[in-house]
Design an enzyme around this catalytic site. Structure first.
Site, PDB file in Angstrom:
ATOM      1  N   PRO A  28       0.778  -1.243   0.000  1.00 34.88           N
ATOM      2  CA  PRO A  28       0.000   0.000   0.000  1.00 34.88           C
ATOM      3  C   PRO A  28       0.811   1.295   0.000  1.00 34.88           C
ATOM      4  CG  PRO A  28      -0.023  -1.018   2.168  1.00 34.88           C
ATOM      5  CD  PRO A  28       0.781  -1.916   1.296  1.00 34.88           C
ATOM      6  N   ASP A  51       1.743   1.048 -12.021  1.00 32.36           N
ATOM      7  CA  ASP A  51       0.625   1.978 -12.049  1.00 32.36           C
ATOM      8  C   ASP A  51       0.854   3.115 -11.060  1.00 32.36           C
ATOM      9  OD1 ASP A  51      -1.482  -0.551 -10.607  1.00 32.36           O
ATOM     10  OD2 ASP A  51      -0.268   0.914  -9.545  1.00 32.36           O
ATOM     11  N   LYS A  73      -3.312   5.325 -13.902  1.00 30.92           N
ATOM     12  CA  LYS A  73      -4.720   5.550 -14.256  1.00 30.92           C
ATOM     13  C   LYS A  73      -5.332   6.444 -13.206  1.00 30.92           C
ATOM     14  CE  LYS A  73      -5.681   1.038 -15.841  1.00 30.92           C
ATOM     15  NZ  LYS A  73      -6.131  -0.168 -15.242  1.00 30.92           N
ATOM     16  N   GLY A 104      -0.217  -1.514  -7.160  1.00 32.75           N
ATOM     17  CA  GLY A 104      -0.441  -1.138  -5.769  1.00 32.75           C
ATOM     18  C   GLY A 104      -1.161  -2.244  -5.014  1.00 32.75           C
ATOM     19  N   ASP A 106      -2.374  -5.544  -3.596  1.00 31.20           N
ATOM     20  CA  ASP A 106      -2.331  -6.918  -4.099  1.00 31.20           C
ATOM     21  C   ASP A 106      -2.875  -6.933  -5.533  1.00 31.20           C
ATOM     22  OD1 ASP A 106      -2.240  -9.973  -3.307  1.00 31.20           O
ATOM     23  OD2 ASP A 106      -4.051  -9.645  -4.500  1.00 31.20           O
ATOM     24  N   ILE A 109      -6.709  -7.857  -5.868  1.00 25.03           N
ATOM     25  CA  ILE A 109      -7.781  -7.147  -5.165  1.00 25.03           C
ATOM     26  C   ILE A 109      -7.980  -5.818  -5.892  1.00 25.03           C
ATOM     27  CG2 ILE A 109      -8.604  -6.153  -2.981  1.00 25.03           C
ATOM     28  CD1 ILE A 109      -8.053  -8.858  -2.181  1.00 25.03           C
ATOM     29  N   ALA A 135      -4.497  -2.751   0.503  1.00 24.48           N
ATOM     30  CA  ALA A 135      -4.687  -1.508   1.261  1.00 24.48           C
ATOM     31  C   ALA A 135      -5.447  -1.744   2.562  1.00 24.48           C
ATOM     32  CB  ALA A 135      -5.420  -0.488   0.393  1.00 24.48           C
ATOM     33  N   MET A 185     -11.859   2.794  -3.269  1.00 21.63           N
ATOM     34  CA  MET A 185     -12.288   3.720  -4.334  1.00 21.63           C
ATOM     35  C   MET A 185     -13.665   4.309  -4.022  1.00 21.63           C
ATOM     36  SD  MET A 185     -11.108   1.431  -7.604  1.00 21.63           S
ATOM     37  CE  MET A 185     -11.669  -0.124  -6.921  1.00 21.63           C
ATOM     38  N   GLY A 214      -2.775   5.572   3.544  1.00 24.86           N
ATOM     39  CA  GLY A 214      -2.377   4.644   4.606  1.00 24.86           C
ATOM     40  C   GLY A 214      -0.980   4.094   4.392  1.00 24.86           C
TER      41      GLY A 214
HETATM   42  N1  SAH Z   1      -4.844  -3.491  -5.612  1.00 24.33           N
HETATM   43  C1  SAH Z   1      -4.975  -2.456  -4.604  1.00 24.33           C
HETATM   44  C2  SAH Z   1      -6.261  -1.680  -4.738  1.00 24.33           C
HETATM   45  C3  SAH Z   1      -6.404  -0.933  -6.040  1.00 24.33           C
HETATM   46  S1  SAH Z   1      -7.881  -0.005  -6.090  1.00 24.33           S
HETATM   47  C4  SAH Z   1      -4.852  -3.075  -3.214  1.00 24.33           C
HETATM   48  O1  SAH Z   1      -4.869  -4.311  -3.084  1.00 24.33           O
HETATM   49  O2  SAH Z   1      -4.718  -2.317  -2.254  1.00 24.33           O
HETATM   50  C5  SAH Z   1      -7.334   1.574  -5.543  1.00 24.33           C
HETATM   51  C6  SAH Z   1      -7.906   1.905  -4.200  1.00 24.33           C
HETATM   52  O3  SAH Z   1      -7.206   1.238  -3.157  1.00 24.33           O
HETATM   53  C7  SAH Z   1      -7.798   3.364  -3.824  1.00 24.33           C
HETATM   54  O4  SAH Z   1      -8.811   4.136  -4.448  1.00 24.33           O
HETATM   55  C8  SAH Z   1      -7.997   3.297  -2.322  1.00 24.33           C
HETATM   56  O5  SAH Z   1      -9.347   3.095  -1.983  1.00 24.33           O
HETATM   57  C9  SAH Z   1      -7.235   2.014  -1.982  1.00 24.33           C
HETATM   58  N2  SAH Z   1      -5.857   2.303  -1.570  1.00 24.33           N
HETATM   59  C10 SAH Z   1      -4.741   1.897  -2.173  1.00 24.33           C
HETATM   60  N3  SAH Z   1      -3.644   2.309  -1.507  1.00 24.33           N
HETATM   61  C11 SAH Z   1      -4.102   2.991  -0.434  1.00 24.33           C
HETATM   62  C12 SAH Z   1      -3.478   3.686   0.643  1.00 24.33           C
HETATM   63  N4  SAH Z   1      -2.152   3.738   0.753  1.00 24.33           N
HETATM   64  N5  SAH Z   1      -4.271   4.297   1.559  1.00 24.33           N
HETATM   65  C13 SAH Z   1      -5.600   4.236   1.469  1.00 24.33           C
HETATM   66  N6  SAH Z   1      -6.251   3.599   0.469  1.00 24.33           N
HETATM   67  C14 SAH Z   1      -5.514   2.991  -0.466  1.00 24.33           C
END
Ligand code: SAH
Length: 272
Positions: A28, A51, A73, A104, A106, A109, A135, A185, A214
């Site tokens: 994250p 990304d 994106k 970002g 996993d 997810i 996240a 999101m 986070g």
């Molecule tokens: N594959 C990623 C999620 C991608 S969707 C995962 O597994 O975490 C993108 C969303 O993830 C963001 O809009 C937000 O809701 C969340 N997100 C990703 N990184 C974050 C972070 N550091 N702090 C808070 N929300 C985060």
């Protein structure tokens, strides 16, 4: 014995290329939360396709000689369409490169990792998935917010707040007593999400936590009640990336109480 024609044609094909695609979770944000496998692959890749969510600290681990392509994106602006990304990944792997697709959290997810895996399979490209800390897990850890707790929640669900036809999505039963709902999101639709949950029978007084950026040094963690969720996001000008947690466990977050409407802080304390 005759050899089936299909077999003959596959024997004539050139040997599989040594190129390979790795779908790698970057976690994250905090580079310390990379897996050892992810760190090793970044050091040995020929090319990294990443990304926009991948943190600067993680990108800094990519050696300078490794080719790097950003396919960042944004909600309203797609710089590269998914099928173009898929084609790029396949093309680079077929040319014999070790391709790291860095995503970002996993890859599986809300990461469209499944589509990239499908594209690799269709093209006959070897592909391996390296999980990352999603996240929800990273943000909850930083906020001291247990997503499950023997006293408060024995089930946890992850949903995408920015999805097609939010109002048609059936989230009933995902939030409420004994449950934790984590919304990815969900900033742009925070108000609509709160209304939807309340209309489904979820208590407007259920605690919520919003965690922005986070696991990074400038993370913000805010607590309120479901009824205040949309206002909180607007009042505090919460920016993406942010995660919304709905459920009794949110009251346990180590957070600022927010704090527009009077009485909210006291109500949150009732849960703790
Ligand atoms: N594959 C990623 C999620 C991608 S969707 C995962 O597994 O975490 C993108 C969303 O993830 C963001 O809009 C937000 O809701 C969340 N997100 C990703 N990184 C974050 C972070 N550091 N702090 C808070 N929300 C985060």
């Amino acid at each position: 014995m005759s050899v089936p024609a299909a077999h003959l044609s596959s024997m004539k094909q050139s040997p599989p290329s040594a190129g390979k695609l790795w779908l790698v979770g970057a976690g994250p944000g905090d580079p310390d939360l990379l897996t050892l496998r992810a760190a090793r692959l970044l050091a040995t890749a020929d090319i990294v396709v990443h990304d926009g969510l991948v943190g600067a600290g993680v990108l800094a681990l990519i050696p300078p000689h490794v080719e790097r392509i950003s396919v960042a994106k944004q909600r309203s602006r797609h710089t590269m369409k998914q099928d173009v990304i898929n084609a790029l990944l396949v093309r680079e792997a077929l040319s014999g490169k070790q391709v790291v697709r860095l995503k970002g959290g996993d890859p599986f997810i809300f990461g469209r990792g499944g589509e990239e895996l499908d594209a690799a399979r269709e093209a006959g490209v070897a592909c391996e998935v390296v999980p990352g800390i999603t996240a929800a897990a990273g943000c909850a850890a930083q906020a001291g917010l247990p997503l499950t707790h023997r006293d408060d929640a024995s089930a946890v669900s992850f949903v995408a707040g920015q999805c097609r036809d939010l109002s048609d999505q059936d989230w009933s039963g995902l939030a409420g007593h004994g449950r934790t709902l984590v919304i990815y999101m969900g900033l742009a639709t925070a108000s609509a999400i709160a209304d939807k949950l309340i209309a489904d029978g979820v208590s407007p007084d259920l605690p919520v936590a919003v965690i922005e950026r986070g696991t990074t040094a400038d993370a913000r963690v805010m607590r309120s009640l479901l009824t205040d969720l949309g206002d909180l996001v607007a009042r505090e000008k919460v920016k993406s990336p942010a995660l919304i947690v709905v459920g009794k466990v949110a009251a346990r977050a180590d957070a600022l109480d927010c704090l527009g409407a009077p009485g909210i802080a006291a109500k949150i304390r009732d849960f703790t």
